[in-house]
Design a protein around this motif. Sequence first.
Motif, PDB file in Angstrom:
ATOM      1  N   CYS A  32       0.853  -1.189   0.000  1.00  0.00           N
ATOM      2  CA  CYS A  32       0.000   0.000   0.000  1.00  0.00           C
ATOM      3  C   CYS A  32       0.888   1.238   0.000  1.00  0.00           C
ATOM      4  CB  CYS A  32      -0.915  -0.001   1.220  1.00  0.00           C
ATOM      5  SG  CYS A  32      -2.081  -1.383   1.246  1.00  0.00           S
ATOM      6  N   LEU A  33       0.706   2.077  -0.989  1.00  0.00           N
ATOM      7  CA  LEU A  33       1.495   3.291  -1.139  1.00  0.00           C
ATOM      8  C   LEU A  33       0.632   4.511  -0.875  1.00  0.00           C
ATOM      9  CD1 LEU A  33       3.379   2.424  -4.451  1.00  0.00           C
ATOM     10  CD2 LEU A  33       4.345   2.371  -2.136  1.00  0.00           C
ATOM     11  N   GLN A  34       1.237   5.517  -0.245  1.00  0.00           N
ATOM     12  CA  GLN A  34       0.576   6.798  -0.062  1.00  0.00           C
ATOM     13  C   GLN A  34       1.429   7.904  -0.691  1.00  0.00           C
ATOM     14  OE1 GLN A  34       1.561   5.236   3.181  1.00  0.00           O
ATOM     15  NE2 GLN A  34      -0.026   3.747   2.667  1.00  0.00           N
ATOM     16  N   GLU A  35       0.780   9.019  -0.921  1.00  0.00           N
ATOM     17  CA  GLU A  35       1.416  10.194  -1.519  1.00  0.00           C
ATOM     18  C   GLU A  35       2.111   9.812  -2.826  1.00  0.00           C
ATOM     19  OE1 GLU A  35       3.579  14.324  -0.011  1.00  0.00           O
ATOM     20  OE2 GLU A  35       3.771  12.526   1.230  1.00  0.00           O
ATOM     21  N   ILE A  36       1.364   9.120  -3.687  1.00  0.00           N
ATOM     22  CA  ILE A  36       1.954   8.697  -4.957  1.00  0.00           C
ATOM     23  C   ILE A  36       2.130   9.861  -5.923  1.00  0.00           C
ATOM     24  CG2 ILE A  36       1.138   6.331  -4.717  1.00  0.00           C
ATOM     25  CD1 ILE A  36      -1.053   7.014  -6.784  1.00  0.00           C
ATOM     26  N   LYS A  37       1.364  10.943  -5.720  1.00  0.00           N
ATOM     27  CA  LYS A  37       1.506  12.179  -6.506  1.00  0.00           C
ATOM     28  C   LYS A  37       1.405  11.926  -8.006  1.00  0.00           C
ATOM     29  CE  LYS A  37       4.397  14.672  -3.140  1.00  0.00           C
ATOM     30  NZ  LYS A  37       5.677  15.371  -2.920  1.00  0.00           N
ATOM     31  N   SER A  38       0.437  11.109  -8.392  1.00  0.00           N
ATOM     32  CA  SER A  38       0.312  10.753  -9.798  1.00  0.00           C
ATOM     33  C   SER A  38      -1.121  10.383 -10.125  1.00  0.00           C
ATOM     34  CB  SER A  38       1.220   9.552 -10.115  1.00  0.00           C
ATOM     35  OG  SER A  38       1.003   9.074 -11.425  1.00  0.00           O
ATOM     36  N   PRO A  39      -1.610  10.777 -11.311  1.00  0.00           N
ATOM     37  CA  PRO A  39      -2.866  10.195 -11.781  1.00  0.00           C
ATOM     38  C   PRO A  39      -2.686   8.691 -11.940  1.00  0.00           C
ATOM     39  CG  PRO A  39      -2.178  12.062 -13.145  1.00  0.00           C
ATOM     40  CD  PRO A  39      -1.020  11.722 -12.276  1.00  0.00           C
TER      41      PRO A  39
END
Length: 261
Positions: A32-39
């Motif tokens: 689980c990733l957060q703050e991926i900053k990508s569409p």
Amino acid sequence: MFTIATWNINSVRLREALVARLLTEEAPDVLCLQEIKSPVEKIPLEGFQALGYRHIVARGQKGYNGVAILSKLPLADAGDRDYAGLGHARHVAARLENGVTIHNFYVPAGGDIPDREQNLKFGQKLDFLTEMRDAFHADNPARSIMVGDLNIAPREDDVWNHKALLKIVSHTPLEVEHLGAAQDAGKWVDITRKDIPDGRLYSWWSYRARDWDAADKGRRLDHIWATPDIANAGHGSRILRPVRGWEQPSDHVPVLARFDL
């Protein structure tokens, strides 16, 4: 048995190689990733898929926020909520074939001033946590795991200096109280602290420190929780401190746990 990891990556496109390294070296079943900053459409999936992570449920946002669940195991999209009506991609849920629901959260950081009258972002954080509490109370979650960057270090030994941080956003009594209310509403069990009940634990070190390792002024902002019906199946918790020393790292490191379900 499956292993789950949570990591605020601080841009999945910028740190694609670090994600690939983690997937190669640790091979969690679910990341689980957060703050991926990508569409979503610009998440660099090809490399992750080549490593066996063929399933993804994500909510993206250009340049900000964003959450994603990468998995070796089949996933079904279980929706999302716009907590506090911020219009931010800060929550997504997915369901495994064994019926376990995974919630991935990125709680707002809350700015620098712990006063909602002086700092809009702090108020938004408190509202977000309040809506989490209300949602958990209404939903009465079962067979669920909740992970993410919750941006709060709740315990005295979750920060490098409890007294020094009492007025610092992420460890103020008001934030800890709000997070505790959300945890109690869902009867969530803190798996990391179930496994490692004593001693200082950190998952975040500021970029501002000249030598983060020597200064060691960390905070445990990243969490893995589970509902009581499956909490006893969770074990083997680890925080991968060395990842903070990788080249061009995130200021957060991965947190992992195993579940025998």
